[in-house]
Structure formats: C-alpha cells, structure tokens
Design an enzyme around this catalytic site. Sequence first.
Site, PDB file in Angstrom:
ATOM      1  CB  SER A 308       9.076  51.099  53.799  1.00  0.00           C
ATOM      2  OG  SER A 308      10.331  50.596  53.412  1.00  0.00           O
ATOM      3  CE  LYS A 352      -4.925  60.099  53.916  1.00  0.00           C
ATOM      4  NZ  LYS A 352      -5.247  61.485  53.766  1.00  0.00           N
ATOM      5  CG  ASP A 443      -5.586  73.840  54.713  1.00  0.00           C
ATOM      6  OD1 ASP A 443      -6.274  74.886  54.636  1.00  0.00           O
ATOM      7  OD2 ASP A 443      -5.813  72.833  54.029  1.00  0.00           O
TER       8      ASP A 443
END
Length: 609
Positions: A308, A352, A443
């Site tokens: 954080s 998310k 990917d």
Amino acid sequence: MKIKFHHLPPLLLLLLWYNTHQHNVQAQLPSTIGYNCTANQSSSPCDTFVFYRAAPPSFLDLAAVGDLFSLSRPEIAIPSNISSPASRLLPDQTLFVPIKCSCNTVNTSVTISYSPQNFTIRSGDTFYLVSTISYQNLTTYQSVEVVNPNSIPTQLNVGDVIVFPIFCRCPTSSQRQSGLNYLISYVFQPSDSLSAVASKLGASEQMITEINGADINPYDTVFVPVSNLPNLTQPVVPPLSPPERERKGAVIGLGVGLGVCGALLILVCAVWWYRERGGVFKDVEKQQQRKGDGLLKAEKVSLMADVSGCLDKYKVFQVEDLSAATDGFDERCIIQGSVYKGKIDGEWYAIKKMKWNAYEELKILQKVNHGNLVRLEGFCIDQEEGNCYLVYEYAENGSLHSWLHENEAEKLSWKTRLRIAIDVANGLQYIHEHTRPKVVHKDIKSSNILLDSNMRAKIANFGLAKSGCNAITMHIVGTQGYIAPEYLADGVVSTKMDVFSFGVVLLELISGREARDEQGNVLWASASGVMDGKEERKLREWMDECLLRESCSTDSVSSVMAVAVACLHKDPARRPSMVDIVYALSKSDDLFFDVSEENGLSPRAVVAR
Ligand SMILES: *[C@@H]1O[C@H](CO)[C@@H](O)[C@H](O)[C@H]1NC(C)=O
Ligand SMILES: *[C@@H]1O[C@H](CO)[C@@H](O)[C@H](O)[C@H]1NC(C)=O
Ligand SMILES: *[C@@H]1O[C@H](CO)[C@@H](O)[C@H](O)[C@H]1NC(C)=O
Ligand SMILES: *[C@@H]1O[C@H](CO)[C@@H](O)[C@H](O)[C@H]1NC(C)=O
Ligand SMILES: *[C@@H]1O[C@H](CO)[C@@H](O)[C@H](O)[C@H]1NC(C)=O
Ligand SMILES: *[C@@H]1O[C@H](CO)[C@@H](O)[C@H](O)[C@H]1NC(C)=O
Ligand SMILES: *[C@@H]1O[C@H](CO)[C@@H](O)[C@H](O)[C@H]1NC(C)=O
C-alpha cells in the site's frame, strides 16, 4: 473480460518549497562540479546511502522521497528503520536512502563519482532549485550542467528529463580492508559540528577529515565512513487519516505515470486474475495457492502495508463505496471470476477483489504508460478482511476473444480487425522497446485484448509478464495454442515469444477460428500452407467467411497473413521485431484504404455498439 487499466502520466507533483530561512553562506556556495574518481577503481560501482531529511511541504512521506530516487517506500523504510511505510514523516526526520554509486566519465579529462537520478522538470523548476531543495544540496547546479551538456539551463521545458548527479563515493579497496563498507553522503548543515556528525553516524572524526579534508563548509557533501549502516531510532508518527490520504492520492494521481509500484499492483492483480481464470498449468498454480494460504494473517497485513506504501499515486476507494457499487459484491455484478462491474459517482468501473500473497513475485514492470495498455484507476485495502480491491476503468466492449468466437450476430469488419491488430502491435512495441528492463507479456491472446467503447484495443493482464530478456523460466506458463515452441521446449523468455503469440492473434483475426480447436489442434500449425505458392484461392478458403462477404481487399488480408507467417517462424531470431510489425501492418492499412477508395467501396459499418 471487461476491464481496462488506467495509467496516469509520470509522477512528480511535488510543489516547490522556498526556504525562507536564509543563511549567510553565499560566499561559500559549493562551486565544484563533483568529486573525482578513477574509472578503474575496483570498488566502483557500489551500493551506498544518502542521509536525507524529511522536509515540508513536499517531502513528508516516503512516496515523495521515493519518487526523487526512483525507489519504492519499503526500499527506504527498511534501512531507515521505519516499520510502517504508509506513515507520514515529521519535519527533519532522518532517512537513509539507498543509491547505486558509480564513476562516470563526463569527458576525456573529467570523471565524477555520482549516482544518476532522472528527474522530470515541472513548472518553475531550475537546476538550482531542484539541487538545493528537492535534493537538499546532495548535488550542485554546476554539476548538473556538466552532466547534462545538451540541456540549456535557461531553456528547460516541463517534462524534460534531467539527470541529477547525486554525490557519492565508493570506499577504496584499502578503506574496505579496514572495515569501512559505506561512505554515507551527508550534507553538512550550518548547525553541525564535525564531532556531532561523527557521533550521530557512529563514525570516527579523524576518518571524516581524512576523507573530506579539514575545510568543510556548510552545505558541502561530506562522505562519512562507517562499517555498518547506523541504527536509526524513529519517532512514532500517526498514519495519515483516510480523508487526507484520499485527497493526496487524487492529487498525485492527476499528474503522473504509473510508477514502479502501480505496475507491481497490476501484476498482483493480473497474477490473481490468471489464477482465477484457470490457466493451462494448474499444478503450478495450486502450489502457489497453498503457499499463500500458509501465510499468517499478520504477515498478510504487513505485506499490505508494504504494497500500500506504493499506491498513493492512485485514487483510494473506500470498501463501503465498492460494496455499494456492486450490491454487496452480488453475483449478478460479476463480469468474470472475481471481477465485478460497479458504478461509482456515475462512472462504471471493473473492480477486482483479491487477497495477496505475491509480494515476492512482484518486482517486474517498471513503467507502463500507453494508450494500448489497460489502465488502473485506483485501489482499496480492507485491512479487516485482508482483501485488496483494484479498480480499473471499464472496457465496454469486452474481449476480442468474445467478439471473434462467441458473437455470432455481429461480426467485426476487416477494417476494425486491422485496427485492433495495429493497436495491439503498438502496445507490445511499447513494452518491448520503451520499458527498461524490457518487459515480456508472455500471455498475449485474444482474451487478454480488451475493446473500449470505440473498439480500440488495449492489452490487459500482465500476470505472467517478465522483465529482462533471454531469461530462462522454470515454470512454463501461458496458454496453449499461443505459446512459442522454443519457450515450451527450453523455457527461453524473450520478446520474440510475444511476437509469436501476436502472430497467432493475427491468424484468429484473419480466419475467425480459435487458437486451439476442440480436438486440441493448434491454429498456427495449419497456417504455413496457406501462403504457399501465392495462391489466392487457398487464402480465400482459409479466411473468415464473413470477410469474403464483405468483399474486402484480399491484398490487405494477404499482407497481414504474410506478417503473421513471419511472426510464427520457428527460429525466434528470424521473427520480426514489433517495430517492423507495426510498420508492416500500417502498410496493410494503407493498402486497405487505397483499394476501398479506388473501387469506391466504403468499408462496411464497423459494428453496432
Ligand atoms: C580532480 O581532477 C581535477 C582535474 O583532473 C584536478 O585538477 C583536481 O585536483 C582533482 N581533485 C582531486 C581532489 O583529486
Ligand atoms: C588506473 O588506471 C591508471 C591509468 O589509466 C593507472 O595509472 C592506475 O594505476 C590504475 N589504477 C588501478 C587501481 O588499477
Ligand atoms: C534514466 O534515463 C535514462 C535515459 O532515458 C535511462 O537509460 C535510465 O534507465 C533511467 N534511469 C532510471 C533509474 O530510470
Ligand atoms: C542548500 O544550500 C543553499 C545554499 O547553498 C541553502 O540556501 C539551502 O537552504 C540548502 N538546502 C537545504 C535543503 O538545506
Ligand atoms: C570537460 O568538461 C569540463 C566541465 O564541463 C570542462 O571544463 C572541460 O573543458 C572539458 N574538457 C574537455 C577536454 O572537453
Ligand atoms: C544496530 O542494531 C543491531 C541489531 O538491532 C545490532 O546488532 C548492531 O550492533 C547495531 N549497530 C549499531 C551501530 O548500533
Ligand atoms: C528501530 O526503531 C525503534 C523505535 O522506533 C527502536 O526501538 C529500535 O531499537 C530501532 N531498531 C534498530 C535496529 O535500531
């Protein structure tokens, strides 16, 4: 998958602080251009530290100081003995900032020992002000001028990147032999005495004079020899209150680009996303998951504090707001996996939800900031539940995969497909060429390409991304049908593996077929025959039927097919680079427009929204 990441323009919103407290030292301005060194000094380069004092108004938290030295908060917090990197600093609180010191050749007669720090010029900055205020006289404007011979000090533009040479020195081999491991760069203050400095840093007064000479003036950088980094005892500082943090996050977020930690965050998120969506190699994932579950809650919380610490460039959301936006994380709001769609202040976001256990894995992406890469908007940390939420801008039109393979009703026109190909190529070219070290996505596939409301493509999911080239990996990850053969065989990671996967995406765009069919046959294996003998017939048979109906230019399609075939070359060295590909695809684009103009055909409407 409907996500879009945000990247904010480069950071540094620090306001200038004009020191009103004038010392009468004009006559003693350090006029040196820096400290001599010999380039063949065996101990250079070395890791060392600068002694930095927190100062109002801009440098009262670790993130601001970290930005100056391109460091994350934990990198400063650990040597400085600060347990919570999220806490603010008190004026004059002392820090040890780690730097890499090297001997740099300026020209044939001048070599200076310094640590180069890139600094992006903001409005009102001058070499003098940045050296004396932000860098606290750890360098001089004269030295900045010498190190940046191509920049004219009186003609700086906002956004220019200037190298600030932070004065430092590496111990000579004889100093090292006598146990002096660091020469800490310390700016001598008007109120300092040599003996006070020596006792503060646990050094010998005599050694300080030996190294720096006896004539030490205020604001000179002195090198304090120590065998170990001294222990700092830090005051206890209350953390920033939430409203204050939020405001700060929003302000800093306006100015600047995705810093190191933002990228790490994307990574965490993407690693998580990948796991949840299920990749090919489940065993590796399970193993990692187990490791994560083994982490104590306390560790998780402290990891969160570490990460954080990097995040205050982004908007900070409250968990209550996210919960309200998603009807308490109701199933109906799920886009996919643990990604929810939610409306906050009238704007749609993709949210998310994740736990993290991946701090160790997270040191890859340095800087990504490009219109064809998905963008992170903000985040939220729920300490109680041990959850973290990443908030992305919402990509209205979902993934390319769903457009190509799931949507029977609406088909993409060739023009749109070509533009998507060029967008993706631009995004990849950026991560391959403009990040240091280079980033390999690893990917690339149609489900990781998201489309915004204008059908512009953005690359998402940096979960497997790797920086540095020609590395070898132990775990093979990726998606079958897209993985380059050399990676599957030897685990060799290079930008050319993204080129291969991009070639497969081009085949999907041309043929409308899946990269791997239900029988497990890979699309790229069938592509090589298509271009043999330059027979247009073969290509037309292979192309997506709806493109034939559209009567699009076969020249344009066949030139893209040629690019795809080149990308799929077995030998990675013979595949083109993304730069070549962007160029070639732009040519195909021209071809397309030429043809449609000549024939008086207008490309069919792109698609309905
Ligand atoms: C540094 O190098 C310059 C030019 O070679 C020389 O004049 C000066 O004496 C050197 N200073 C030190 C401290 O070695
Ligand atoms: C460094 O190079 C100079 C000449 O280039 C030489 O005189 C000196 O001995 C070298 N020093 C070391 C430590 O190798
Ligand atoms: C500073 O900028 C130079 C040139 O753009 C680059 O090579 C170098 O990697 C940058 N350094 C850091 C720490 O970002
Ligand atoms: C740096 O030095 C100048 C004088 O050379 C002084 O006015 C200024 O206050 C110093 N900066 C800091 C942060 O001490
Ligand atoms: C090297 O740089 C210094 C500082 O800018 C300058 O004074 C000197 O003339 C330069 N020497 C050569 C040979 O270019
Ligand atoms: C710093 O602290 C460590 C352990 O807390 C101790 O071993 C070391 O001797 C201390 N160093 C100094 C210079 O006080
Ligand atoms: C770190 O700081 C704390 C106080 O904040 C102090 O008690 C402790 O001794 C310090 N640790 C070291 C290694 O100096």
